[in-house]
Design a protein around this motif. Structure first.
Motif, mmCIF file in Angstrom:
data_model
loop_
_atom_site.group_PDB
_atom_site.id
_atom_site.type_symbol
_atom_site.label_atom_id
_atom_site.label_comp_id
_atom_site.label_asym_id
_atom_site.label_seq_id
_atom_site.Cartn_x
_atom_site.Cartn_y
_atom_site.Cartn_z
ATOM 1 N N ASP A 132 1.262 -1.299 0.190
ATOM 2 C CA ASP A 132 0.072 -0.597 0.479
ATOM 3 C C ASP A 132 0.717 1.313 -0.153
ATOM 4 N N THR A 136 0.820 4.093 -2.853
ATOM 5 C CA THR A 136 0.687 5.144 -2.639
ATOM 6 C C THR A 136 1.873 6.617 -2.957
ATOM 7 N N LYS A 203 0.509 -0.380 -9.555
ATOM 8 C CA LYS A 203 -0.280 0.805 -8.732
ATOM 9 C C LYS A 203 -1.791 0.040 -8.206
ATOM 10 N N ALA A 207 -2.704 -1.159 -4.343
ATOM 11 C CA ALA A 207 -3.612 -0.269 -3.754
ATOM 12 C C ALA A 207 -4.162 -1.249 -2.631
ATOM 13 N N GLY A 208 -4.182 -0.615 -1.251
ATOM 14 C CA GLY A 208 -4.377 -1.279 0.287
ATOM 15 C C GLY A 208 -4.337 -2.397 0.433
ATOM 16 N N SER A 209 -2.798 -2.738 -0.027
ATOM 17 C CA SER A 209 -2.725 -3.955 0.446
ATOM 18 C C SER A 209 -1.710 -3.996 1.135
ATOM 19 N N GLU A 210 -1.338 -5.402 1.905
ATOM 20 C CA GLU A 210 -0.819 -5.516 3.383
ATOM 21 C C GLU A 210 0.578 -6.008 2.956
#
Length: 372
Positions: A132, A136, A203, A207-210
């Protein structure tokens, strides 16, 4: 060669990989996905010679083999299936037969050996970053990269890694964005320029991935590995301009204002600006910001007054409204600060709040000459 796989699972993986494939390829083999089956592991790859991406899928099989399958035809077919197991069987007549609950479909395949091999990175350096955070960093910078073929170094995002921090920079000579993370570091100093296409793909996926993403790089290529996916791409060759030299250090005039209010105002006023220059004028005096635009050719003009907090001399400065809108849109803070020194020096836009610990964003926008 035969394997069984879930239709939605396969579609999801192939749609991600499909982003690599160009609409018109110089080599016909690049219009295909490479299927490399090794018992219950199926590695699917897509390439445009510059960027190669591959994912490992779990399938039900005990055979081995490689084939190249037409990407567009396969994707269009998979999109129409509800969730169900599909059986792929490679026949003798150079076709691969897909069996679903209701039917059979045969696609001609090409020899997998013709597919270009992915580059192996020799003794690369590496660093690890959370998905993430990387997404970003790309998101915050990629919009500022240029599109000029004559200056290829400015058409990508500059990655600068050091034991202190990671820095990502993009510029097209009119605007510049520097995004820095002090909470993520690399073991040694390194810098390289990443092209836009693989960054846009990353991207979208991250996105939002840990998940942890391992970035390996040498002088010519970079490789991003996460989950069961690998993306290898050729770096842009050349030396990135000295961006620090263009960021003005002394900016005595400082304006703070609500980002949404400023953005809506610039958007509205810019509708009345000249259609080629997109020029808007900011006039700051005391606690008042006056934003105006005029299109002399059509006698259109607009002006708005906003209250702001300002420290510095009264000044007038002109900007291209499109660049300001892009930058303000890209920030997520409630308030922004605009620092300026002179009407002919760049303005520096930074978020006042809403940043994570160790996160720094600096945006620079070049002014345009005002006709008095």
């Amino acid at each position: 060669m035969k394997f069984i796989v879930s239709s939605t699972y396969l579609l999801k993986q192939l749609q991600v990989l499909g982003g690599v494939i160009n609409n018109s390829n110089t080599l016909p083999i690049l219009d295909n996905f490479l299927f490399d089956l090794d018992q219950n592991k199926l590695t699917v790859s897509a390439s445009d010679l510059e960027t190669t991406m591959s994912s490992v899928l779990n399938v039900d099989s005990d055979s081995v083999g490689t084939i190249a399958v037409p990407a567009k035809l396969l994707l269009e077919t998979l999109k129409t299936f509800p969730e169900q197991p599909l059986t792929f069987v490679v026949e003798d007549n150079n076709t691969v037969e897909i069996s679903s609950n209701h039917g059979k479909y045969a696609l001609a395949y090409a020899d997998g050996a013709e597919f270009p091999k992915a580059v192996e990175l020799s003794n690369p350096s590496s660093t690890t970053i959370i998905g993430d955070i990387l997404a970003t960093a790309i998101n915050k910078t990629i919009f500022a990269a240029g599109n000029d073929d004559l200056r290829p170094v400015m058409s990508g995002v500059f990655f600068q890694f050091s034991p202190e921090n990671l820095t990502f920079v993009a510029t097209d000579a009119h605007k510049l964005v520097k995004y820095q993370r002090a909470d993520v570091t690399a073991s040694q100093v390194a810098e390289f320029i990443m092209p836009k296409k693989p960054l846009t793909l990353l991207k979208g996926i991250l996105a939002g991935s840990e998940t942890d993403v391992t970035i390996e790089y040498n002088d010519s290529n970079a490789k991003f590995s996460f989950d069961q996916t690998e993306l290898i791409c050729r770096l842009i060759d050349g030396k990135y301009p000295n961006y620090d030299a263009v960021i003005p250090k002394e900016n005595p005039n400082k304006l703070s204002i609500s980002r949404n209010q400023f953005l809506s105002s610039v958007r509205r006023v810019s509708i009345f600006s000249n259609k080629t220059t997109h020029q808007i004028r900011l006039k700051i005096a005391g606690a008042e910001l006056n934003i105006s635009a005029e299109d002399i050719d059509y006698s259109n003009k607009a002006e708005e007054r906003l209250t702001c907090s300002y420290a510095g001399d009264d000044m007038q400065i002109g900007f291209n409204s499109r660049f300001l809108v892009e930058m303000l849109n890209n920030l997520t803070s409630d308030d922004v600060s605009l620092e300026m020194s002179l009407p002919n020096r760049a303005g520096i836009l930074t978020p006042v709040d809403g940043l994570d610990e160790g996160e720094h964003v600096t945006m620079l926008v070049m002014p345009v000459m005002l006709n008095s």
